[in-house]
Enzyme design. Structure first.
Site: not given
Ligand code: CA
Length: 434
Positions: A134, A141, A208, A240, A244, A247, A260, A264, A381
């Site tokens: 990735d 972004h 993506e 993906d 969060r 992460q 992650k 996917t 975002e």
């Molecule tokens: Ca990604």
């Protein structure tokens, strides 16, 4: 014969089809009932069965070799044949499927076996994925996310020199429609010194572009930037999925891991470089103060036509919307032109140290956001990390994804004088944690 840009197909549902008119002809792997997976081409609402067509003797030479390479029910060996086989197959398919095909009557007589309805078929991953990488080439972004953590200095100093990426997990890539089980994991609650364990509370999507690697390279032999486009087998949409909160706790110092690799999703049709040819664009000029790419990443032809104008869309369909018969709501409308690096630069960079790429490897572009609100490719975002919830047409609010939410990615290529093509959908619905 009419020119390709206006040509129609005798497969009537292909004409005017939003994703799969005659000009697209994406490749995929499908099955019907309990049958073994086989290769096919999307044409309108139908799938042209390549193995059945092979048995009818419809292919010769390089096109025949191409279809024979798909007999295993995976496209890896076909990807490994490279561009010439792919082009020969496309040319033959155009001959067979266009409105003025001399074989039209013969093929129409076989339509029930040659052209099953896509809705009667199940789609599979197009290839056995050895490795999945990735990237992070969506500069908007990178800036949006960077700002959340470093308001004054959103981009790290390497960004404009290095196509940033990390190795993902190939075993958990799945085709569109696969349910997304909310992952469990460690998270650090705000203000606490120790983590708790439980279901992810900040589940997100990332919009993506997916890139399928065609011919690979031998270990130790980099792919030169000028040759890199030849090593791309095709394109898809890629989500993906990102946890969060997991992460944020786990990512230092080695980057994302369990946040992650639980899933996917990819759209199952491989859109070829040939189908995308009319939608190629010059790579957008870098701002004057930005460094030029290092020589191993710089190629005139790639800069002149290595970018794509592909509109990318994210829609959300919640349980409440389903109950109220509301349509899915658009969250994002972005474009592949927000890529700071081209796909050829990604290939050249990935192999410059001698790393081996193999046919059927998968790249993600990184989240492709635009600069404006409405163009952000993740909820991280859109809601500024959960600080600004969004209100939906159903009256609901969202900071991150709830159980029962379904995310739908779509892509559209448009250009005056050309038939539009799309990628088909990449969907995934959130299931509660176990
Ligand atoms: Ca990604």
């Amino acid at each position: 014969m009419t020119s390709l840009s206006t040509a129609r197909s005798w497969v009537a549902c292909a004409n005017g089809h939003v994703d799969f008119p005659l000009q697209n002809l994406p490749l995929g792997i499908f099955s019907r009932g309990g049958d073994a997976p086989r290769s096919g081409v999307a044409i309108g609402e139908r799938i042209f069965d390549l193995q059945a067509a092979l048995q009818l003797g419809l292919f010769d030479g390089a096109a025949r070799e191409a279809v024979e390479a798909m007999a295993s029910g995976q496209l890896n060996a076909f990807f490994d044949l490279g561009r010439s086989a792919r082009v020969a197959l496309r040319e033959r398919l155009l001959e067979l499927l266009r409105e003025d095909s001399p074989l039209r009557d013969t093929l129409q007589a076989q339509a029930s076996s040659l052209l099953p309805l896509a809705s009667d078929c199940q789609m599979h991953l197009p290839a056995r994925i050895h490795d999945y990488t990735d990237f992070y080439v969506g500069i908007e972004h990178a800036q949006n996310v960077g700002k959340l953590f470093r308001p004054d200095n959103p981009l790290l100093p390497n960004y404009k020199y290095v196509p940033i990426g990390y190795h993902g997990r190939a075993s958990t890539v799945r085709p569109s429609g696969t349910a997304v089980r909310r992952p469990l994991g460690q998270t650090l609650p705000a203000g606490q010194a120790e983590p708790t364990f439980g279901p992810c509370a900040r589940l997100d999507y990332e919009l993506e572009l997916g890139i399928w690697i065609g011919q690979g390279n031998a270990l130790g032999e980099p792919i030169a930037i000028g040759d890199a486009a030849e090593h791309i087998g095709g394109f898809c949409l890629l989500n993906d999925w990102s946890a969060r909160d997991i992460q944020a706790w786990e990512y230092q110092p080695l980057g994302p891991f369990l946040s992650k690799n639980f899933l996917t999703s990819v759209s199952p049709w491989v859109v070829t470089a040939e189908a995308l040819e009319p939608f190629r664009r010059p790579q957008p000029a870098r701002p004057q103060d930005d460094p030029q790419p290092l020589p191993y990443l710089l190629d005139k032809r790639d800069q002149a036509g290595g970018a794509f104008d592909i509109e990318l869309e994210v829609l959300l369909l919640t349980e409440a919307m389903r109950e109220q018969d509301l349509p899915a709501q658009r969250l994002t409308l972005s474009n592949t032109q927000y890529m700071y690096w081209t796909v050829a630069q990604m290939v050249a960079h990935h192999s410059v140290n001698g790393c081996q790429l193999q046919a059927g490897d998968l790249f993600g572009s990184g989240t492709l956001s635009g600069p404006e609100s409405g163009q952000f490719g993740s909820l991280l975002e859109i809601t500024e990390g959960g600080k600004k919830p969004i209100e939906l047409a159903s009256g609901e609010v969202r900071k991150f994804l709830e159980d029962g939410d379904e995310i739908i990615l779509r892509a559209r290529c448009r250009r005056e004088g050309f038939v539009s093509i799309g990628f088909g959908e990449c969907r995934g619905k959130i299931l509660p944690a176990r």
